[in-house]
Every structure is written in structure tokens, then in C-alpha cells.
Design a protein around this motif. Sequence first.
Motif, PDB file in Angstrom:
ATOM      1  N   GLY A 106       0.846  -1.181   0.000  1.00  0.00           N
ATOM      2  CA  GLY A 106       0.000   0.000   0.000  1.00  0.00           C
ATOM      3  C   GLY A 106       0.881   1.230   0.000  1.00  0.00           C
ATOM      4  N   PRO A 107       0.429   2.322   0.658  1.00  0.00           N
ATOM      5  CA  PRO A 107      -0.881   2.446   1.324  1.00  0.00           C
ATOM      6  C   PRO A 107      -2.029   2.495   0.312  1.00  0.00           C
ATOM      7  N   TYR A 108      -3.220   2.149   0.803  1.00  0.00           N
ATOM      8  CA  TYR A 108      -4.415   2.161  -0.013  1.00  0.00           C
ATOM      9  C   TYR A 108      -5.175   3.459   0.227  1.00  0.00           C
ATOM     10  N   HIS A 109      -5.786   3.963  -0.816  1.00  0.00           N
ATOM     11  CA  HIS A 109      -6.448   5.255  -0.728  1.00  0.00           C
ATOM     12  C   HIS A 109      -7.717   5.201   0.108  1.00  0.00           C
ATOM     13  N   SER A 110      -8.259   4.008   0.338  1.00  0.00           N
ATOM     14  CA  SER A 110      -9.470   3.892   1.139  1.00  0.00           C
ATOM     15  C   SER A 110      -9.448   2.592   1.913  1.00  0.00           C
ATOM     16  N   ALA A 111     -10.183   2.569   3.012  1.00  0.00           N
ATOM     17  CA  ALA A 111     -10.280   1.347   3.803  1.00  0.00           C
ATOM     18  C   ALA A 111     -10.976   0.245   3.018  1.00  0.00           C
ATOM     19  N   THR A 112     -11.921   0.622   2.173  1.00  0.00           N
ATOM     20  CA  THR A 112     -12.637  -0.378   1.372  1.00  0.00           C
ATOM     21  C   THR A 112     -11.692  -1.124   0.443  1.00  0.00           C
ATOM     22  N   ALA A 113     -10.804  -0.382  -0.226  1.00  0.00           N
ATOM     23  CA  ALA A 113      -9.863  -1.031  -1.139  1.00  0.00           C
ATOM     24  C   ALA A 113      -8.922  -1.958  -0.388  1.00  0.00           C
ATOM     25  N   ALA A 114      -8.439  -1.529   0.778  1.00  0.00           N
ATOM     26  CA  ALA A 114      -7.512  -2.356   1.547  1.00  0.00           C
ATOM     27  C   ALA A 114      -8.191  -3.627   2.048  1.00  0.00           C
ATOM     28  N   ARG A 115      -9.390  -3.484   2.575  1.00  0.00           N
ATOM     29  CA  ARG A 115     -10.067  -4.653   3.138  1.00  0.00           C
ATOM     30  C   ARG A 115     -10.582  -5.585   2.046  1.00  0.00           C
ATOM     31  N   ARG A 116     -10.869  -5.041   0.878  1.00  0.00           N
ATOM     32  CA  ARG A 116     -11.240  -5.906  -0.231  1.00  0.00           C
ATOM     33  C   ARG A 116     -10.055  -6.776  -0.641  1.00  0.00           C
ATOM     34  N   THR A 117      -8.873  -6.191  -0.678  1.00  0.00           N
ATOM     35  CA  THR A 117      -7.669  -6.958  -0.995  1.00  0.00           C
ATOM     36  C   THR A 117      -7.384  -7.991   0.091  1.00  0.00           C
TER      37      THR A 117
END
Length: 710
Positions: free
Chosen positions: A135-146
Motif C-alpha cells: 500500500g498504502p491504499y487510498h481507502s479502507a474499502t480497497a484495503a479490506r477488499r484486498t
Amino acid sequence: MLPAVVTEKLDVLPTAPGVYLFKDKKGVVVYVGKAKSLRSRVRSYFQEGSSDNRYFIPILLRTIGDLDTIVAGSEKEATILENNLIKEHRPRYNVKLRDDKDYISLKLDPTDEWPRLWVVRRPTLKPGDKARYFGPYHSATAARRTLHLVNKHFQLRTCTDTEMKSRKRPCLQHQIKRCPAPCVLDVERRWYEEQVRAVAMFLDGRHDELSDELDNRMRDAARAMHFELAAVYRDQLAAIEKVREEQRVVAVDDVDRDVLGLHREGDLVELALLHVRRGKLADVATFSVKGAEVPDEEVVAAFLAQHYLPGLSSDDGSDVDADTALPIPNEIIVPIVPDAATGISDWLSERAGHKVALVHPQRGQRVDLLALANDNARHAFSEKRRASDDVQERLTQLKERLRLPTVPRRIECCDISHLGGKDTVGAIVALLDGEPDKKRYRTFHVHGDGAAPKTTDAAPAPGGEGEGEGEGMGSLAGDDYRAMYEVLARRFRRGLRKQESRAMAIAEGEAEQDDDKPTSVKDLAAKVEGDEEGGEWDLPDLFVVDGGKGQLAVALAAARDLGIHELPIVALAKEKENVLGDTLVDRVYLPGQKNPIPLRSHSASMFFLARARDEAHRFSNRQREKLGKRKRFKSALDDVAGIGPNTKKLLLRHLGSLKAIKAADDATLLAVPGVTARHVKALRRVYPAPTPAPAPVQPSAVIETKSPTS
């Protein structure tokens, strides 16, 4: 009309790069900007007939009182200086795109005994730390989806170290074939390390290399007749192929680039950022900006600074850690060239450690990418507006269904919670446009000394038959009615007092205007908001009580006893079965109407009423539990004025119990460290000094004499 001091400064502005600060009439900085030429940039704000979208101009002309400029040595220095000044002054008209100073990353530490992948906010990059951060991921949704995708197809443990050490048998993740359960089972170390390596390659985007390895492992496992293991590798290959299909090919080269799209309607701006990695569209992020009166180029400049650069502080005043900033690609395609673009590019390059180019394409493949980004921004804007329009449409349907005088933008709901008739708490929650408005949540501790509700034909007497919470509770139903009457009377009384305060303030304002004393709307509002009840007691557009006809009658009595007749009040009864076994759906009882209105669970009208009722039920139960907990842990010393929590702890720690404290004399109390004569005096006002025990009586000496006859 511009102030004279501003006009004079406009005539002598330099052509060098630098930073400009707009101040209001009180000298407060309201906007900070940068420019490669201060003269041309600042003067453009005040030129009539300019072709740019100067939404900032109307506000600027009303608020500006002064202007300051700071000359910088280069565009890069101007960009850095602007960032620092925004951080220092926090001007209200500068664009704010985010308020969270940390982006989410995924951590994988191969040095753990059994490595796992988990979410972290702030990487701890300590010397010797061999953990890998993705990462970092731009949103929590993108990180948790991964993270979900990895946990589904790559068999690593998901439990924490503490859970793993305390576990005695495999968990559900092992049962559904997502974890080998190294916590209790004998797992082959080499195979687990292969899974860790595969996860790292998958998150690195090395899909081709990983696919080749997994394909070889699958074939080897099949030849060795390890078909279950071969099936695991097969599913992992399918997951990688699915990710590949979702990543649309949008470029023929392997350059990592971000593409920024922009859509504006008035002062509302929607930004869409396409993440293109190795020629494939990896992800799309959208950002909403409200109140963006500044031109588009300044919105773009603010986005680049706040999205990529960690130098801008967050809303709590702390700096954004460089380790949590998003990775900066080699190329950023922008819809419009921001002012001082060269300085922004140099600063991004310095932070990224490689050359970063800001590109505004005019032809070729990049133009298609920019058009795609603009389409995504336009689509996101339409979707968010459609969601807002849907709320208004559903509220309008609710107005028509319940025959309300106005659209119920503000809805309040009351619920009573108690435990066996004790710890009774009334809770009122509020919804604004269908969303919880928590600043208007209120809790009432029921004292039981309010007037009892008047019973009518619609309101059964205490102990009679009713609906909702009072149903089937015997005499306790009457307690519910009295509690609801007390809570609603207190709430309505505050709302009525607020209306009277507002009417008085308006009347005073009209009188002052008659006396040629101008009174602004803001001053009138300040008078109303300054009363002792605060500014959050306005009566809602619709008031809902949880229950049936009995609760509705109580609510109407509480309102009408205070002279409130225009407030729409309804009751919402829960779904239940009647004596014949028929299911009665949720029903709404209206004043003056015998039969309720049935509401299906999927109806738009039911959505807001059910949400208000469920939220009131949750909030009232939570407050009742907190009240009961305070009572259970309450000490008799809490009621002693002058004895604080720390003194109470000292007394109990040294003397052991309340009984020992009551029996202790003044000297014993003063011997406790931290206890003073003032504390002893406070205790003596409640617990008198113990009466000293009487001294034991000494037996008198008896002289034995002999009788003369003896």
C-alpha cells in the motif's frame, strides 16, 4: 468595492513566484494561494470579464480586507511555503479533501513464527524491521477488499498472536478450508512459507511469475495424487485470473500513472483518480469537494498537495507521516494545469525519489485516459446526487402516506427502557434526511414524580390491554405510560420554551428596527441560541413513539397538556402475530384514526420509521445499561459532598470498607495519606464521630474479715 489598501497593493505586485494571503476585515487569513507570477495571478481575481470559473470572487469581494504577498525563489519554494502557511493559518476557504492523516497499509512479517497479513494504519519502520508493507491504499474499502481476497484464496492464519496461543481447537476458518490451523495442528513449515511468498508476490503485482509457479505446483501435486492440494493451487490460479480480468488494459506502456478527472456543478466538485499500473487500470477512487468557490486549477493544486504530499497537517493539527502517504507514480495526468505546476512537479519528484511529470495532454492515448477519468467523476457526481434525491423522494412518499403537513426532514423517536421496572431511562433519537443526527440525541432519567397520563378511550388504563412495549406487562404497563409521559413532557416543554425564545428575539429585533437600530439575522439567532436550553431543542417535523394506540394517546396528552397541537405524532407498533396466528406487519397509528396503516418491510415509508425506532431502542438500552452499571458500582461515599473519587479510593484502600470508615475516629482518618481535616469535616456532616466506648469498671478490693465467733 475593494478596500483602498488592496487596490494600492495590486498596482505594485511583483512578477516573481510566491505566495499570496487574502485576509478578512478583521485581519484573519481566509485564503492562501501560490503563483509563478504574483502579479498576473492575484490581479486575475479582480479582473472583470475573465474567462476562468471564478466562483471565489463573490465571497472574496465581500470578505477581503487586506492582501499580503511573499516572494519565493522558485515555484518549488512557493509550493512548499504555501503548504506551510496553510498548515499554520488553516484558512477556511482553502480546499480540504481529507481529514484522516493515516492511510491503510497491509503488513506481512516473514519473521513471525506463522506469518499473517493484517491491516495497519501507521507502519512502524524501526531499525531491523523486516516486515513488508503493501500500500498504502487510498481507502479502507480497497484495503479490506484486498485482504478479503488474500484470506479467501491463500491459506494464512487470520487470528492474532494472543488468540493463537490460547486456542485449543481449530476455528471456523479451518473448517471452511481457509486456514491450515497452525495453532493446534501440525502444519508443514515449508508449505506455509510457500503461501507467504505467494501472498507477497500477489500483492506486489507479480501475477505472471506467480501464475507460472502455481501452475507447476498444481501439476506436481496432481502427479503425486495430492488432489486436495492441487485443488488449492487451482483456486489460487483462478483468483489471479479473475483479478487480471478486472484490471482493464488502458495503456500500451508499463508506466505507472494516475489520471485525475474533474466534474463541477457550481461550488460542488467531484474528483476521480484512476490508478493505472503497468498499463492496467488497478483501481478508481472518487473524492467530493463542497463549497469549492476557487477555480479548477486551484482545486487540482490542492488535491495534489493533500493527496500525495505528507507535509499538510490533518484537521487535528498533527503532521501526516511520510511513511503513510500514498505512493507517487511516475506520471500524473491532470485535467487542467495548476498554477506553479513546475514547483509542484519538483516537490513531488523530491518526495517520490524519482522524476514525476504533471501532464495535461492535448492528443494521443493520454487524452482518452483523461476522458475516462472525467467520465468517472461525472458518474460519481450523478450517483451521489441520485442518492440524495432518493432520500427526498422517499421522505415525500412518507409525507403522503402519513398525510403530514410538510416533508419530515427531521424525525425524532422516543423509547422507554427499564429492567424489571428499575433503572428506567427514556431516550430520544433524531434523524436528519434519513441519517442519525447524534447531536440531538437526548437521554432522560425517569424520576417518577411527573403527572400521570390521562386515560382516554384510546389509552387503556394502567394494567389494561395495549400494544408495543406495554402489552402484556400488567401493572408495569402503567409505569411505561407514566415514564413516557414524563419524558415527552420534559422534551416538549423544552421545545416550547425554544419557540417562545425565538418569538421573543424576533419581536425584540422588530422593535429595535422600529427604533432605527439595525439588527441582523445573525444577531437574532445568537439571542435564541444563547438561552439556557441551548439551540438543539427545536420541535421536529415528525415525532414517533414506539408502541401502539396506548403510547400514541400518552404522547398526544403530553403535547396537548402543554398547548402543542400542530406537532405531527404517530406510533409505530412492531410486527407480531395475533391470536389466530396471522402475522401483523409493522403498523403506524395516526391520531383520530382507529385502524392503523400497515407498512411492508420493503416500503420506502417504512425505512425511515423503522430506522428511527431501532436506533431509539438501541440508544435507550445502552443508556439504561450505563445507568444500571453506575448504580451497581456506586458507593455510599459518592453522596458525601467534599469527598472526591481519589479520596474515596484512599479511604477504602487503607481502611478496607465503609463500615470501618464510619467506625474510625478523627485521628485514624487523618492518618490516611491524602486525607485532610477538610475531608474529615465533610465525612462528619454525614457520618457522626463514633461514641467512645465506656471505660471498663475496675472491681473494688474486698477485705476478708473473720467473725469473732469463728
